[in-house]
Design an enzyme around this catalytic site. Structure first.
Site, mmCIF file in Angstrom:
data_model
loop_
_atom_site.group_PDB
_atom_site.id
_atom_site.type_symbol
_atom_site.label_atom_id
_atom_site.label_comp_id
_atom_site.label_asym_id
_atom_site.label_seq_id
_atom_site.Cartn_x
_atom_site.Cartn_y
_atom_site.Cartn_z
ATOM 1 N N GLU A 161 17.134 -40.071 -37.356
ATOM 2 C CA GLU A 161 16.451 -39.762 -36.105
ATOM 3 C C GLU A 161 15.236 -40.658 -35.898
ATOM 4 O OE1 GLU A 161 16.888 -35.538 -34.580
ATOM 5 O OE2 GLU A 161 16.607 -35.204 -36.724
ATOM 6 N N GLU A 181 22.437 -32.377 -40.191
ATOM 7 C CA GLU A 181 21.705 -31.117 -40.092
ATOM 8 C C GLU A 181 22.625 -29.900 -40.042
ATOM 9 O OE1 GLU A 181 18.629 -34.067 -38.409
ATOM 10 O OE2 GLU A 181 20.812 -33.891 -38.580
#
Length: 306
Positions: A161, A181
């Site tokens: 990210e 995630e």
């Protein structure tokens, strides 16, 4: 040259007695005149987990915890914020490069061992009572300057990210990238928005919903990275790309970057109207005159950022 990152002004507890929030470094030096000053500048505080190096107008921010795959623990994250603050406020730095120490990982994302020890608040990165917006706004800082991610190994979760927020991504031929995630009961707070803009909905949905990694070749195919190079050449390649960019007029580079983002985030006609004054400010700048003059005189331009 390189140095440890310094603490930011206004942190009274860090500097101890004799410091007043909002005091300048010059006034602070006067305050300590005639006695030992523990910190002469914000660059003197030792920071083991993030290093900051300047090469001309290029800054290199290296996550330096290879034994934990440069995972985002509390201390590393705090030091990274300080490095980014220095990058943002240094007018002599026009471009930043993010990379990781060692050849195993760029950044493995959230330090799950530390998070497990600290509980759910550490996973969320939240203090009691903080709003969801403020809790996750660190995920996509924009300092108004171009950035390059030099991905030197695994880039998982928050590590990928971070790379997605950069303007340009390159990687070593051994790199692997994933937004994993969902495998640990979380959702990607930044990648869910940024990844589809970069690689399209179909490619991004597989990465987001499966949590499975892609290798360097697949990342290049889908446009997640711009170049794949052998690991020993990675940082030099990123610096060379950065030097190519900073050789151009910094006002024009930053304005062009802003215009490109407007074009992605808004309808085209509206983006053009929003960007008209920015374009005019660049075209009427002293650097625009200098660029034309340098071209005519067959010399390198001397950019003044005005």
């Amino acid at each position: 040259m390189s140095w440890p990152i310094g603490a930011q002004a206004g942190n009274a507890s860090m500097f101890g007695r004799g410091w007043k929030p909002g005091a300048t470094w010059r006034s602070r030096r006067r305050r300590f005149r005639g006695r030992l000053c523990p910190f002469a500048s914000p660059r003197n505080r030792r920071m083991p987990y993030v290093t900051y190096e300047k090469r001309g107008h290029v800054a290199i921010m290296t996550l330096n915890r290879p034994e934990r795959m440069n995972a985002l623990g509390r201390e590393l994250s705090a030091e990274l914020r300080e490095a980014e603050a220095q990058f943002a406020t240094d007018d002599d730095v026009w471009l930043g490069i993010y990379t990781g120490a060692g050849d195993r990982a760029f950044c493995a994302g959230l330090d799950l061992k530390e998070a497990a020890e600290r509980g759910s608040d550490a996973v969320a990165g939240a203090s009691s009572g903080s709003s969801p917006i403020s809790r996750f706004e660190r995920i996509a800082p924009d300092h108004g300057k171009p950035t390059i991610a030099a991905i030197n190994g695994a880039a998982y979760g928050g590590g990928l990210e971070m790379a997605l927020t950069c303007d340009i991504r390159i990687c070593s031929d051994s790199a692997r990238m994933a937004l994993a995630e969902v495998k640990v009961g979380l959702c990607p707070p930044g990648g869910s928005f940024n990844l589809p803009r970069l690689v399209g909905l179909s490619n991004s949905m597989w990465l987001l919903l499966s949590g499975e990694p892609v290798d360097a070749e697949e990342a290049l195919r889908m446009g997640l990275v711009t170049r794949v190079v052998p690991y020993p050449e990675l940082l030099d390649t990123a610096v060379a790309m950065g030097e190519t960019i900073v050789a151009n007029a910094p006002l024009a580079v930053r304005a062009t970057r802003k215009l490109a983002h407007l074009g992605i985030e808004m309808p085209r006609d509206y983006a053009r109207r929003m960007g008209a004054m920015l374009i005019e400010s660049v075209w009427s700048s002293e650097d625009a005159v200098e660029g034309a003059r340098a071209f005519a005189e067959r010399r390198a331009p001397d950019w003044q950022m005005r």
